[in-house]
Design a protein around this motif. Sequence first.
Motif, PDB file in Angstrom:
ATOM      1  N   THR A 107      67.467 -24.063  -3.168  1.00  0.00           N
ATOM      2  CA  THR A 107      66.976 -24.641  -4.402  1.00  0.00           C
ATOM      3  C   THR A 107      67.293 -26.305  -4.493  1.00  0.00           C
ATOM      4  N   TYR A 154      66.545 -28.301  -1.740  1.00  0.00           N
ATOM      5  CA  TYR A 154      65.631 -29.217  -0.741  1.00  0.00           C
ATOM      6  C   TYR A 154      64.021 -28.669  -1.199  1.00  0.00           C
ATOM      7  N   THR A 155      63.202 -29.643  -1.736  1.00  0.00           N
ATOM      8  CA  THR A 155      61.882 -29.333  -2.103  1.00  0.00           C
ATOM      9  C   THR A 155      60.703 -28.970  -1.150  1.00  0.00           C
ATOM     10  N   TYR A 195      61.329 -26.058   0.364  1.00  0.00           N
ATOM     11  CA  TYR A 195      61.539 -24.664   0.314  1.00  0.00           C
ATOM     12  C   TYR A 195      61.122 -24.163  -1.174  1.00  0.00           C
ATOM     13  N   LYS A 196      60.182 -23.556  -0.844  1.00  0.00           N
ATOM     14  CA  LYS A 196      59.356 -22.949  -2.359  1.00  0.00           C
ATOM     15  C   LYS A 196      59.767 -21.555  -2.641  1.00  0.00           C
ATOM     16  N   ASP A 214      52.093 -28.540  -8.231  1.00  0.00           N
ATOM     17  CA  ASP A 214      52.651 -27.196  -7.545  1.00  0.00           C
ATOM     18  C   ASP A 214      51.903 -25.861  -7.955  1.00  0.00           C
ATOM     19  N   GLU A 255      50.409 -30.454  -4.617  1.00  0.00           N
ATOM     20  CA  GLU A 255      51.918 -31.018  -4.820  1.00  0.00           C
ATOM     21  C   GLU A 255      51.742 -32.525  -4.795  1.00  0.00           C
ATOM     22  N   LEU A 261      53.962 -35.515  -3.803  1.00  0.00           N
ATOM     23  CA  LEU A 261      55.164 -35.795  -3.133  1.00  0.00           C
ATOM     24  C   LEU A 261      55.777 -37.065  -3.295  1.00  0.00           C
ATOM     25  N   GLU A 262      56.928 -37.144  -3.230  1.00  0.00           N
ATOM     26  CA  GLU A 262      57.866 -38.685  -3.297  1.00  0.00           C
ATOM     27  C   GLU A 262      57.660 -39.261  -1.648  1.00  0.00           C
TER      28      GLU A 262
END
Length: 281
Positions: A82, A84-85, A87-88, A126, A137, A139-140
């Motif tokens: 939860t 790291y982005t 991982y979904k 998302d 999504e 993203l940064e």
Amino acid sequence: MANDHATATNVPVPYSTGDSKITETTIAEMRELAARYPVGRSALLPMLHLVQSVEGRVTPEGIEACADVLGLTGAEVSAVATFYTMYKRRPVGDYHVGVCTNTLCAVMGGDLIFERLKQHLDVGNDETTEDGKITLEHLECNAACDYAPVMMVNWEFFDDMTPQSATQLVDDLREGTEVKSPRGATICTWREAERVLAGFPDGRADEGPTGGKASLAGLRLARERNWSAPNGSASGDNGGGDNGRAAETTVSPEAAAGPRPSDQPGKESQAVNGDDSRKED
């Protein structure tokens, strides 16, 4: 609340949907990953990518399987999954389309691209299209500011994007048209890409160019002006003596020039004009 179900390791998993695709083969590959590291728990990140390649997301079964192989608790694995982005926790479509909306990309058109794609695909951030093809999504920073605004499809770069080229890109993906990254491999499915990230190569690491003209602009300028990096001095002086002389670094003209225009779809106009200006859409 759903009943508990068991994974291939026979570990009860709460809130399971009962349709896990994790098999003994997956567990064996998890053990293979753990064996690659001096400390097995170092394999947790690639193991979570492996779970996503099989399940399409990080599932409760996947979390418990990782925990069982590594001797961790489910809470410890969940804490990583939860954080790291990449991982979904919700299913991802065949193609994960990310639009950079960080500062430079945003002002160069990233915000417009993201809004256009939301309307075009009829999804929010998302969310996945009804046909299961595209997950969108924002993203940064993708660390590709030299080609802003940029997008990523299954973690492969797409440079100098516009709302028009972005909509064409997602249409091609949905239609099954072969799509190549301008600085990477031919686009595969998200699950296939996740398996590569897990540490199981698909043999395409060197497919397509990697560097680009804009990325190598500083190198070209240094060659034109005969700039070179100072040699480090063991004595700690600031350039005096032989140890402070500029290093004689040799860079081939081909490397400084970057990939040929034919290797970079969409870059032909830059080569013709001799500058880094973007082609108008």
